[in-house]
Design a protein around this motif. Structure first.
Motif, PDB file in Angstrom:
ATOM      1  N   ASN A   1     -29.749  68.124 -28.617  1.00 25.01           N
ATOM      2  CA  ASN A   1     -29.707  66.672 -28.483  1.00 25.01           C
ATOM      3  C   ASN A   1     -30.748  66.194 -27.462  1.00 25.01           C
ATOM      4  OD1 ASN A   1     -29.082  63.967 -28.251  1.00 25.01           O
ATOM      5  ND2 ASN A   1     -26.871  64.289 -28.106  1.00 25.01           N
ATOM      6  N   THR A   2     -31.979  66.114 -27.905  1.00 22.49           N
ATOM      7  CA  THR A   2     -33.082  65.779 -26.999  1.00 22.49           C
ATOM      8  C   THR A   2     -33.003  64.348 -26.476  1.00 22.49           C
ATOM      9  OG1 THR A   2     -34.487  65.275 -28.901  1.00 22.49           O
ATOM     10  CG2 THR A   2     -34.631  67.514 -27.988  1.00 22.49           C
ATOM     11  N   ARG A   3     -32.473  63.425 -27.270  1.00 22.64           N
ATOM     12  CA  ARG A   3     -32.351  62.031 -26.802  1.00 22.64           C
ATOM     13  C   ARG A   3     -31.362  61.939 -25.641  1.00 22.64           C
ATOM     14  NH1 ARG A   3     -32.106  57.582 -31.373  1.00 22.64           N
ATOM     15  NH2 ARG A   3     -32.693  56.345 -29.565  1.00 22.64           N
ATOM     16  N   SER A   4     -30.247  62.635 -25.749  1.00 22.37           N
ATOM     17  CA  SER A   4     -29.254  62.618 -24.675  1.00 22.37           C
ATOM     18  C   SER A   4     -29.781  63.337 -23.436  1.00 22.37           C
ATOM     19  CB  SER A   4     -27.946  63.260 -25.150  1.00 22.37           C
ATOM     20  OG  SER A   4     -26.933  63.079 -24.196  1.00 22.37           O
ATOM     21  N   GLN A   5     -30.527  64.404 -23.645  1.00 17.30           N
ATOM     22  CA  GLN A   5     -31.143  65.106 -22.512  1.00 17.30           C
ATOM     23  C   GLN A   5     -32.117  64.187 -21.784  1.00 17.30           C
ATOM     24  OE1 GLN A   5     -32.906  68.719 -24.029  1.00 17.30           O
ATOM     25  NE2 GLN A   5     -30.994  69.321 -25.012  1.00 17.30           N
ATOM     26  N   ALA A   6     -32.899  63.428 -22.542  1.00 14.92           N
ATOM     27  CA  ALA A   6     -33.853  62.502 -21.925  1.00 14.92           C
ATOM     28  C   ALA A   6     -33.130  61.448 -21.093  1.00 14.92           C
ATOM     29  CB  ALA A   6     -34.718  61.844 -22.994  1.00 14.92           C
ATOM     30  N   LEU A   7     -32.002  60.961 -21.589  1.00 19.57           N
ATOM     31  CA  LEU A   7     -31.222  59.985 -20.829  1.00 19.57           C
ATOM     32  C   LEU A   7     -30.650  60.625 -19.569  1.00 19.57           C
ATOM     33  CD1 LEU A   7     -29.940  57.279 -20.302  1.00 19.57           C
ATOM     34  CD2 LEU A   7     -28.188  57.832 -22.007  1.00 19.57           C
ATOM     35  N   ALA A   8     -30.116  61.831 -19.684  1.00 19.02           N
ATOM     36  CA  ALA A   8     -29.574  62.523 -18.509  1.00 19.02           C
ATOM     37  C   ALA A   8     -30.662  62.722 -17.451  1.00 19.02           C
ATOM     38  CB  ALA A   8     -28.968  63.862 -18.913  1.00 19.02           C
TER      39      ALA A   8
ATOM     40  N   GLU B   1     -25.944  60.355 -37.955  1.00 17.07           N
ATOM     41  CA  GLU B   1     -26.861  60.682 -36.868  1.00 17.07           C
ATOM     42  C   GLU B   1     -26.260  60.327 -35.512  1.00 17.07           C
ATOM     43  OE1 GLU B   1     -29.954  62.418 -34.973  1.00 17.07           O
ATOM     44  OE2 GLU B   1     -29.420  62.597 -37.079  1.00 17.07           O
ATOM     45  N   THR B   2     -25.597  59.186 -35.410  1.00 22.15           N
ATOM     46  CA  THR B   2     -24.969  58.781 -34.150  1.00 22.15           C
ATOM     47  C   THR B   2     -23.920  59.794 -33.717  1.00 22.15           C
ATOM     48  OG1 THR B   2     -25.307  56.444 -34.652  1.00 22.15           O
ATOM     49  CG2 THR B   2     -23.617  56.963 -33.021  1.00 22.15           C
ATOM     50  N   MET B   3     -23.133  60.255 -34.665  1.00 22.91           N
ATOM     51  CA  MET B   3     -21.983  61.114 -34.352  1.00 22.91           C
ATOM     52  C   MET B   3     -22.322  62.609 -34.352  1.00 22.91           C
ATOM     53  SD  MET B   3     -19.709  58.898 -33.694  1.00 22.91           S
ATOM     54  CE  MET B   3     -18.280  59.960 -33.543  1.00 22.91           C
ATOM     55  N   ARG B   4     -23.536  62.955 -34.713  1.00 25.16           N
ATOM     56  CA  ARG B   4     -23.928  64.364 -34.860  1.00 25.16           C
ATOM     57  C   ARG B   4     -23.530  65.222 -33.663  1.00 25.16           C
ATOM     58  NH1 ARG B   4     -30.091  66.512 -35.131  1.00 25.16           N
ATOM     59  NH2 ARG B   4     -29.587  68.726 -35.210  1.00 25.16           N
ATOM     60  N   PHE B   5     -23.737  64.720 -32.457  1.00 27.85           N
ATOM     61  CA  PHE B   5     -23.476  65.515 -31.265  1.00 27.85           C
ATOM     62  C   PHE B   5     -22.226  65.082 -30.507  1.00 27.85           C
ATOM     63  CE2 PHE B   5     -28.172  65.694 -31.786  1.00 27.85           C
ATOM     64  CZ  PHE B   5     -28.270  67.058 -32.059  1.00 27.85           C
TER      65      PHE B   5
ATOM     66  N   CYS C   1     -22.031  66.461 -20.740  1.00 26.55           N
ATOM     67  CA  CYS C   1     -22.012  67.609 -21.661  1.00 26.55           C
ATOM     68  C   CYS C   1     -22.953  67.295 -22.817  1.00 26.55           C
ATOM     69  CB  CYS C   1     -20.610  67.853 -22.201  1.00 26.55           C
ATOM     70  SG  CYS C   1     -19.442  68.456 -20.980  1.00 26.55           S
ATOM     71  N   ILE C   2     -23.999  68.111 -22.977  1.00 25.51           N
ATOM     72  CA  ILE C   2     -25.031  67.796 -23.968  1.00 25.51           C
ATOM     73  C   ILE C   2     -25.376  69.025 -24.802  1.00 25.51           C
ATOM     74  CG2 ILE C   2     -27.366  66.924 -24.316  1.00 25.51           C
ATOM     75  CD1 ILE C   2     -27.126  65.505 -21.595  1.00 25.51           C
ATOM     76  N   ASP C   3     -25.354  68.852 -26.103  1.00 20.82           N
ATOM     77  CA  ASP C   3     -25.779  69.897 -27.029  1.00 20.82           C
ATOM     78  C   ASP C   3     -27.251  70.206 -26.757  1.00 20.82           C
ATOM     79  OD1 ASP C   3     -27.031  70.931 -29.584  1.00 20.82           O
ATOM     80  OD2 ASP C   3     -24.947  70.785 -30.267  1.00 20.82           O
ATOM     81  N   PRO C   4     -27.637  71.488 -26.712  1.00 17.37           N
ATOM     82  CA  PRO C   4     -29.042  71.842 -26.451  1.00 17.37           C
ATOM     83  C   PRO C   4     -30.035  71.232 -27.449  1.00 17.37           C
ATOM     84  CG  PRO C   4     -27.660  73.782 -26.258  1.00 17.37           C
ATOM     85  CD  PRO C   4     -26.783  72.676 -26.799  1.00 17.37           C
TER      86      PRO C   4
END
Length: 181
Positions: free
Chosen positions: A135-142, A33-37, A130-133
């Motif tokens: 990857n909602t957690r990374s989008q929230a952080l951005a 899960e950590t490495m998925r994106f 750069c965020i995979d569409p």
């Protein structure tokens, strides 16, 4: 041996990767899960090559992702920071933390320090993530960092087929958002 800057936040130390960090990095690289994106889970030998790339970029570019260390325990939390592999769409501040540290605000705390470093020390005119569409957690952080989705971009091989959006903000936008933290 420290081969670059040392950044200290309330709970974290950010410093260039060191040999003693590798076992924790290799363990993170097995977390699906950590490495998925961020390139996908991989073997220890593949993790070694990634680790040497991160460490070597400090010597070649003068910056790279930091090892993130929890101040209270000395544990390796993850890797994050300024990053610009050859062929990348723009300089990026990337982030990734081990599963056991997710959800504790460490990625945000470290990313704030890394963005400050990129803008104030490296003099970057803008920040990008750069965020995979998906990857909602990374989008929230951005979003929390003040970035907005500027649309699809393309990474170089071997990631050229990976869907990725560029989340960006100017240096001035960062400085304004930074006042809120």
């Amino acid at each position: 041996m420290l081969n670059g800057p040392l950044l200290v936040t309330e709970r974290l130390i950010l410093r260039p990767p060191a040999a003693e960090d590798f076992d924790a990095f290799a363990a993170m690289c097995t977390e699906e899960e950590t490495m998925r994106f961020i390139g996908g889970a991989c073997s220890r030998s593949a993790a070694w090559r990634q680790w040497c790339t991160l460490a070597g970029a400090w010597h070649i570019r003068g910056f790279s992702m930091f090892s993130v260390i929890e101040r209270s325990t000395g544990e390796w939390v993850g890797r994050l920071g300024p990053w610009e592999p050859d062929g990348w769409p723009a300089p990026e501040v990337g982030y990734g933390v081990r599963a056991s540290f997710a959800g504790k605000g460490y990625a945000f705390e470290g990313a704030v320090a890394a963005c400050d470093f990129a803008i104030e020390f490296l003099k970057w005119p803008q920040l990008m993530h750069c965020i995979d569409p998906a990857n909602t957690r990374s989008q929230a952080l951005a979003k929390r960092l003040g970035a907005a989705n500027a649309g699809a971009t393309r990474l170089p091989p071997p990631f050229e087929t990976a869907p990725v959006d560029a989340w960006t903000q100017s240096a001035d936008q960062w400085r304004q958002k930074r006042k809120e933290f």
